[in-house]
Write a protein that holds these residues in place. Sequence first.
Motif, mmCIF file in Angstrom:
data_model
loop_
_atom_site.group_PDB
_atom_site.id
_atom_site.type_symbol
_atom_site.label_atom_id
_atom_site.label_comp_id
_atom_site.label_asym_id
_atom_site.label_seq_id
_atom_site.Cartn_x
_atom_site.Cartn_y
_atom_site.Cartn_z
ATOM 1 N N ILE A 251 0.822 -1.213 0.000
ATOM 2 C CA ILE A 251 0.000 0.000 0.000
ATOM 3 C C ILE A 251 0.858 1.266 0.000
ATOM 4 N N PHE A 272 -3.573 6.607 5.651
ATOM 5 C CA PHE A 272 -4.135 5.461 4.936
ATOM 6 C C PHE A 272 -5.224 4.849 5.827
ATOM 7 N N ILE A 274 -7.237 1.883 6.527
ATOM 8 C CA ILE A 274 -7.048 0.481 6.145
ATOM 9 C C ILE A 274 -8.148 -0.389 6.736
ATOM 10 N N LEU A 283 -7.066 -0.912 1.173
ATOM 11 C CA LEU A 283 -7.100 0.529 1.387
ATOM 12 C C LEU A 283 -8.510 1.048 1.148
#
Length: 420
Positions: A251, A272, A274, A283
């Motif tokens: 990612i 991010f 997640i 993601l």
Amino acid sequence: MNILLIGAGGREHALAWKMAQSPLCEKLFIAPGNAGTALIGQNVAINVSDFEAVYELIQDENILLVVIGPEQPLVEGLADFLRGVNIAVIGPGKKGAELEGSKEFSKYFMQKHGIATARFQSFSALEIDDAKQYTRTMALPLVIKASGLAAGKGVVIAEDLASADKTIDEMLSGSLFGLAGETIVIEEFLHGIEMSVFILTDGKSYQLLPSAKDYKRIFEGDKGPNTGGMGAVSPVPFANEALMQKIEAHIISPTLSGLAEEEIHYCGFIFFGIMVVKGEPYLLEYNCRMGDPETEVVMPRITSDLVELLWAAENGNLAEKEIKISSQSCTTVMLVAGGYPDVYEKGNVITGVENVEDSLLFYAGVGNKNEDLITQGGRVIAVSSLGENITDALTKSYRNADKVHFSGKFYRKDIGQDLL
Ligand code: AMP
Ligand code: GLY
């Protein structure tokens, strides 16, 4: 050096608190700031959408570095404007901020650069029928998102096709989120556990900041409407080395190489969002800034000099630095105004902050009126505590949450309980 921090929330109070500890920070200005940042630096009441006014402040006060906290000025292009007049800035330009400002852009970016994300398609107002058709090909529940900025409220989870149709109609007609809903993204619902990962990047290399888990819903047991965040915990106990390695390899790295490939210079924070599904990270979204209230648990765990890291990011030599992170846990419990996230009261007097011991209070919606502190937002104060473990930190946060008073005060009693 003199530094200007843009923003006015709990995130900015926490950033200001951390930056002010640096020997490199001479004078700290915060625009517009709040009653918390006023305790640390000098608030300047300017409209940060007025770029010329920001520039004037920078000139008048000999400011060498600008740190932009919230997404709105980034999406508006404040960082581009300042770089254009040779000011050092932490925060992406307009194009990089699209990672957050346009979900359509960010989803195609993920797809193009091989980053695992929920299956999706985007639709414009001319494609209402196609959008509804697409929902017929998906399992329920499904997720409908306004592509543009909607202050964290632009995501609807539809449990059945009738409510999906209604949401599609309302978003694409503009009645739900105005222009932000002009384009929508429809995606599959991922069942898993969420966490927030943050980096500081100079566009080439990055430093991984502490990860965190936030609690978005208003009520205990993750019930009720979404809020900006009711509390947070760092570190995330299930984010072991193997998971973090996957996140970095699959990612974070492809994101940075994707940005480079698309010639988007990015200097700043990336958040991010997640979802971990059966041990595999997906993601959900990018944000082009730090999280709030995650910053209120991330900053206390960073033991390195933040200003030194920010300056290295600005100068493109972040790779030469090494961020140091405390092994302690940090938790925060957000005290919110009664009624939030719907209509809530403002202007209530806050008392008891002087009785708080062993916690850090980061002010979000707090203002001053005469000698008093008053509530001026839905999220009012983040009560952050460091401890040997999550339980220890939570004990302190809750003990001190009880010492602060204002009419209508509400907070979740179960922050971090799912992680114990
Ligand atoms: P976002 O603004 O994209 O982060 O979405 C807000 C919240 O909606 C996320 O933090 C998740 O809790 C939830 N969410 C968004 N997308 C999905 C998805 N594909 N599957 C499950 N939950 C989601
Ligand atoms: N706490 C989630 C966010 O800052 O968007």
